[in-house]
Design an enzyme around this catalytic site. Sequence first.
Site, PDB file in Angstrom:
ATOM      1  N   ALA A 150     -78.102 -52.844  99.958  1.00  0.00           N
ATOM      2  CA  ALA A 150     -77.696 -53.558 101.198  1.00  0.00           C
ATOM      3  C   ALA A 150     -76.727 -52.946 101.980  1.00  0.00           C
ATOM      4  CB  ALA A 150     -76.941 -54.892 100.478  1.00  0.00           C
ATOM      5  N   GLU A 194     -75.868 -73.767 101.020  1.00  0.00           N
ATOM      6  CA  GLU A 194     -77.033 -72.972 100.839  1.00  0.00           C
ATOM      7  C   GLU A 194     -78.421 -73.777 100.967  1.00  0.00           C
ATOM      8  OE1 GLU A 194     -77.967 -69.133  98.575  1.00  0.00           O
ATOM      9  OE2 GLU A 194     -79.413 -70.671  97.920  1.00  0.00           O
ATOM     10  N   GLN A 212     -73.030 -64.732  93.398  1.00  0.00           N
ATOM     11  CA  GLN A 212     -74.149 -65.182  92.671  1.00  0.00           C
ATOM     12  C   GLN A 212     -73.583 -66.285  92.023  1.00  0.00           C
ATOM     13  OE1 GLN A 212     -77.022 -65.761  91.992  1.00  0.00           O
ATOM     14  NE2 GLN A 212     -77.722 -63.934  91.520  1.00  0.00           N
ATOM     15  N   TYR A 223     -83.643 -66.185 102.686  1.00  0.00           N
ATOM     16  CA  TYR A 223     -84.925 -65.421 103.445  1.00  0.00           C
ATOM     17  C   TYR A 223     -85.620 -64.846 102.418  1.00  0.00           C
ATOM     18  CZ  TYR A 223     -86.751 -61.490 106.098  1.00  0.00           C
ATOM     19  OH  TYR A 223     -87.781 -60.733 106.781  1.00  0.00           O
ATOM     20  N   TYR A 228     -71.505 -60.229  92.571  1.00  0.00           N
ATOM     21  CA  TYR A 228     -71.858 -60.499  91.324  1.00  0.00           C
ATOM     22  C   TYR A 228     -70.892 -60.654  90.235  1.00  0.00           C
ATOM     23  CZ  TYR A 228     -76.167 -59.572  93.864  1.00  0.00           C
ATOM     24  OH  TYR A 228     -77.119 -59.812  94.537  1.00  0.00           O
ATOM     25  N   GLN A 231     -84.754 -74.845  84.096  1.00  0.00           N
ATOM     26  CA  GLN A 231     -84.090 -74.068  85.339  1.00  0.00           C
ATOM     27  C   GLN A 231     -82.896 -73.312  84.889  1.00  0.00           C
ATOM     28  OE1 GLN A 231     -81.250 -76.456  87.180  1.00  0.00           O
ATOM     29  NE2 GLN A 231     -81.008 -75.203  89.053  1.00  0.00           N
ATOM     30  N   ARG A 242     -80.078 -56.699  99.861  1.00  0.00           N
ATOM     31  CA  ARG A 242     -81.443 -55.816  99.556  1.00  0.00           C
ATOM     32  C   ARG A 242     -82.503 -56.434  99.071  1.00  0.00           C
ATOM     33  NH1 ARG A 242     -81.946 -52.878  93.955  1.00  0.00           N
ATOM     34  NH2 ARG A 242     -82.349 -54.937  93.382  1.00  0.00           N
ATOM     35  N   GLY A 243     -82.453 -57.395  98.283  1.00  0.00           N
ATOM     36  CA  GLY A 243     -83.616 -58.238  97.969  1.00  0.00           C
ATOM     37  C   GLY A 243     -83.932 -57.603  96.600  1.00  0.00           C
TER      38      GLY A 243
END
Length: 300
Positions: free
Chosen positions: A137, A31, A187, A63, A156, A223, A122-123
Amino acid sequence: MMEKIKGSIMDTVENIFAQARQTGAQPVSFEIFPPKGELSMESAHTIAQELAKLDPAFISVTYSAGGSGNKQATAEIAAMIQDDHGIPAVAHLTCAGASQQSISAAIADMRDRGIRNVLALRGDLPEGYESGDFRYAKDLIPVLADAGFCVGAAAYPEGHIDCDSLRLNVEHLRQKQDAGASFLVTQLFFDNDCFYRFREGAEAAGITVPITAGIMPFMSKAQIQRMVFMCGASLPSPIIKLLARYEDDPASLRQAGIEYACRQLTDLQAHGVEGLHVYTMNNPEIARAASCALKVALVS
Ligand code: FAD
């Protein structure tokens, strides 16, 4: 030698996994996110060039619907990965706050650019968000599938932060499969046992599409804290020990993070995971280390 999965760039991710099921291979994918700033396309090109040398099964491009990223760049970068580097690409697309019209425009743009694979999301919900044309989603997935895309969705292993129940987490995932998702990307997680338990539950709930495991190395204490806060990822004791050991040595902590992720990947490979998806954070060094560890594990 690592088994080779890559097909033609016209391959959909669904086909890539179908072929892999026949041969028992485990596709490795990466990714990236659209780099920010004036030279974003140029740096995306350089990153893609380095990743392409590792011959991934596909590269996905995130995105950003919010103000911080460049959402137009996703489709452009995905097309560049396919056209200039010969690697199948997956364009992410989110729908929270999107209208039917804006999704239609995104679909037309992706079609024009020859994109075949989309990760339907979905975001994260914008502050004060109430409702829009797409609630989940699962509402976006059939629109993309009807438009002819090969559609993937997010999974997830430790549940999603907006859903307290692990049973419902899997039920919602099943709804995404029923809506037309033909592959799932997880995830990030740091504890492989969470993934193995989740995989068992998903199988029991009738999820049959390939699930590719998403792994991100930790690179700093800040992080890790962000990931735990944003994704709810649990921290197993080896990571807590590494954090304590390298508290004052960020370079060693970073190296330990890459090594830990490589161990996670080889363990997942040995446990027959269907695919391995590396969150490279636009850092080809991470992708190189992951590819190298997986190749070494296969020959040894
Ligand atoms: P959904 O599947 O819609 O789920 C959202 C929440 O609603 C979950 O809690 C779910 O359990 C719940 N839910 C689903 N269906 C129902 C139902 N029928 N009834 C009640 N509740 C339900 N974000 C970005 O902005 N850009 C990206 O590029 C991006 N890429 C990602 C890639 C991966 C692999 C992953 C795992 C996440 C990514 N995200 C990205 C983050 C993602 O957008 C967020 O996690 C978001 O909060 C949820 O997206 P989703 O598609 O999983 O949503």
